[in-house]
Structure formats: C-alpha cells, structure tokens
Scaffold this motif. Structure first.
Motif, mmCIF file in Angstrom:
data_model
loop_
_atom_site.group_PDB
_atom_site.id
_atom_site.type_symbol
_atom_site.label_atom_id
_atom_site.label_comp_id
_atom_site.label_asym_id
_atom_site.label_seq_id
_atom_site.Cartn_x
_atom_site.Cartn_y
_atom_site.Cartn_z
ATOM 1 N N MET A 71 -27.316 -27.260 -25.063
ATOM 2 C CA MET A 71 -28.724 -26.901 -24.995
ATOM 3 C C MET A 71 -29.286 -26.650 -26.396
ATOM 4 O O MET A 71 -30.407 -27.070 -26.711
ATOM 5 N N ARG A 99 -36.752 -26.134 -21.784
ATOM 6 C CA ARG A 99 -37.067 -26.238 -20.356
ATOM 7 C C ARG A 99 -36.563 -27.562 -19.788
ATOM 8 O O ARG A 99 -36.009 -27.605 -18.681
ATOM 9 N N TRP A 101 -34.028 -29.376 -20.672
ATOM 10 C CA TRP A 101 -32.581 -29.328 -20.454
ATOM 11 C C TRP A 101 -32.256 -28.463 -19.245
ATOM 12 O O TRP A 101 -31.421 -28.810 -18.420
ATOM 13 N N ALA A 102 -32.910 -27.323 -19.147
ATOM 14 C CA ALA A 102 -32.599 -26.374 -18.074
ATOM 15 C C ALA A 102 -32.880 -26.960 -16.697
ATOM 16 O O ALA A 102 -32.064 -26.839 -15.784
ATOM 17 N N GLU A 108 -25.633 -25.781 -14.663
ATOM 18 C CA GLU A 108 -25.127 -25.318 -15.953
ATOM 19 C C GLU A 108 -25.959 -24.156 -16.483
ATOM 20 O O GLU A 108 -25.426 -23.178 -17.018
ATOM 21 N N PHE A 109 -27.281 -24.243 -16.333
ATOM 22 C CA PHE A 109 -28.154 -23.171 -16.797
ATOM 23 C C PHE A 109 -27.874 -21.887 -16.020
ATOM 24 O O PHE A 109 -27.780 -20.803 -16.597
ATOM 25 N N TYR A 195 -38.437 -17.022 -21.257
ATOM 26 C CA TYR A 195 -37.127 -17.203 -20.648
ATOM 27 C C TYR A 195 -37.112 -16.714 -19.206
ATOM 28 O O TYR A 195 -36.485 -17.313 -18.337
ATOM 29 N N CYS A 199 -35.994 -18.944 -16.006
ATOM 30 C CA CYS A 199 -34.955 -18.532 -15.051
ATOM 31 C C CYS A 199 -35.483 -18.571 -13.628
ATOM 32 O O CYS A 199 -34.808 -19.049 -12.710
ATOM 33 N N VAL A 202 -35.726 -22.311 -12.544
ATOM 34 C CA VAL A 202 -34.452 -22.980 -12.309
ATOM 35 C C VAL A 202 -33.732 -22.390 -11.099
ATOM 36 O O VAL A 202 -33.069 -23.114 -10.345
#
Length: 231
Positions: A71, A99, A101-102, A108-109, A195, A199, A202
């Motif tokens: 990331m 964001r 990538w997440a 994974e995140f 963040y 969260c 996701v």
C-alpha cells in the motif's frame, strides 16, 4: 556480495508462504490463516513451517508487513507521479491512491487494521513496525512538507484540554518535531477523519446509506484541504 543459492531458495519459500497466506485470507477469511493451513498450501508440514516463522504471530506480522509495504508503494508512486505539480495535488492524489488500494484489496486492508499487532510485532526492529512506519511517513511527510513551505492554520495549544496537549507534545517529539504539537493536532484530525471514513467503507459500515462513497470521500478531501489551507 551476492546472495547464495540457499538464501535465494529461502526467499522463494518465504514468498510462497506469504502468497499462500494471502490466498487463504482472501478466499476463506482471516480465521483460515493458520500455521497448518498455510503449510498445507505450500506442501510442507506444520513443524517445517517453524523453520521460517516462530509461530502464528510472527507469520501474521510478516504477511501484514507485506501488505503495508504494498500500500505504501502505491501511495509513493502516486505522490511521485505528480512530483512537479503543486503540493496540494500530490497530497490529494496520494490519498486517492490509498483508497484505491484499500477498496481493491478489502481483505488485506481489513487484515492490517481490524486487529492490533501482537507484542513481538510492536518492536521497532520487527518487519510490521518498520512497514507501518513507512506507510505513516508517506502522508505525514507530505503534511510536514506543507507545514514547512506554507504553514496552515492551527489552534492555540492553551485552548486544548491538558491531556490532549501532553499527548500532542509527545507525538511531536516522537516524529522528531517535524510537526509542532499544534500542527500535529491538525494533521491527526485530518488523518482520523480520512482513515476512519475509509475503514467504514471497506468494512461495509455505510452500506445502509451509500452504494458509492466516492463523492463522500472527495467531500472529506475538500474538508481536509480547508483545514490545511489549500487554495
């Protein structure tokens, strides 16, 4: 001196172990990532895996470090692609890359952030700690650069609760004074908001209201820009 054949074989086996753990995580969930399950995936016995990791905590820390590095690399690439542009652009594109990538890697995140690291993975020399520090520096480094070149509005420390003042002073000292306590307050406020929203997205905590959180995230970036004095 070049690596030996034994070293190359070990690194290849470690990569295979990490890939197996990731596959189990994505396909079956975090509970499926056990020492025995990972060992079966790579065709070895559980005890044999202990030649590479001392236990489940160390394995989890190493795999998590890989996700954090991945990331961070995506965010660094976004930052560097815009190296010749305004600092505001670099900050915003770095946030958008995080964001992207997440939401492309929700398992994974979630694995990285849904549970705290175990004590061995909190040590400064641990791969997880070092990878987390690199990840943190991508965003905080840009904010520190912004503060150096064009200081943004900050609160008066005297107006903050004593406990918060002390914590901000401690954090500022921990990052070598790159941000003074009052600037650290603004940075951390932005990070918590950004963040926290990511969260919630996701982990599907906002599905009851939104099917597309892109405009909500962009609104969050605009609010962050206002705090940081963006034009």
């Amino acid at each position: 001196m070049g690596t030996t054949r034994r070293d190359r074989l070990r690194q290849a086996t470690l990569a295979e172990i990490h890939a197996a753990a990731r596959r189990l995580l994505v396909e079956q969930g975090s509970g499926a990532v056990t020492i025995n399950a990972v060992a079966r995936e790579v065709g070895m016995s559980g005890p044999a895996l202990y030649h590479y990791y001392s236990g489940h905590d160390e394995l989890v820390g190493a795999v998590t470090a890989g996700f954090l590095r991945e990331m961070a690399e995506v965010m660094e690439a976004a930052r560097d692609r815009h190296a010749g542009e305004r600092l505001e652009t670099r900050i915003l594109e770095t946030c958008r890359a995080m964001r992207a990538w997440a939401i492309a890697h929700p398992a994974e995140f979630g694995w990285i952030f849904a549970s705290p690291p175990s004590p061995p993975n909190q040590l400064p020399e641990s791969p997880r700690y070092q990878a987390a520090h690199r990840f943190e520096l991508v965003f905080s480094g840009l904010i520190a650069e912004l503060w150096r070149t064009r200081p943004f509005p900050v609160p008066d420390l005297a107006d903050l609760p004593p406990s918060l003042r002390e914590q901000l002073r401690a954090y500022s000292a921990a990052i070598g004074g790159a941000l003074p306590p009052e600037a650290a307050h603004v940075f951390l406020s932005c990070w918590i908001r950004l963040y926290g929203l990511l969260c919630m997205e996701v982990l599907h905590q906002l599905d009851f209201a939104f099917t597309d959180l892109t405009p909500v995230y962009e609104e969050c970036l605009r609010e962050m820009g206002e705090k940081l004095g963006f034009r």
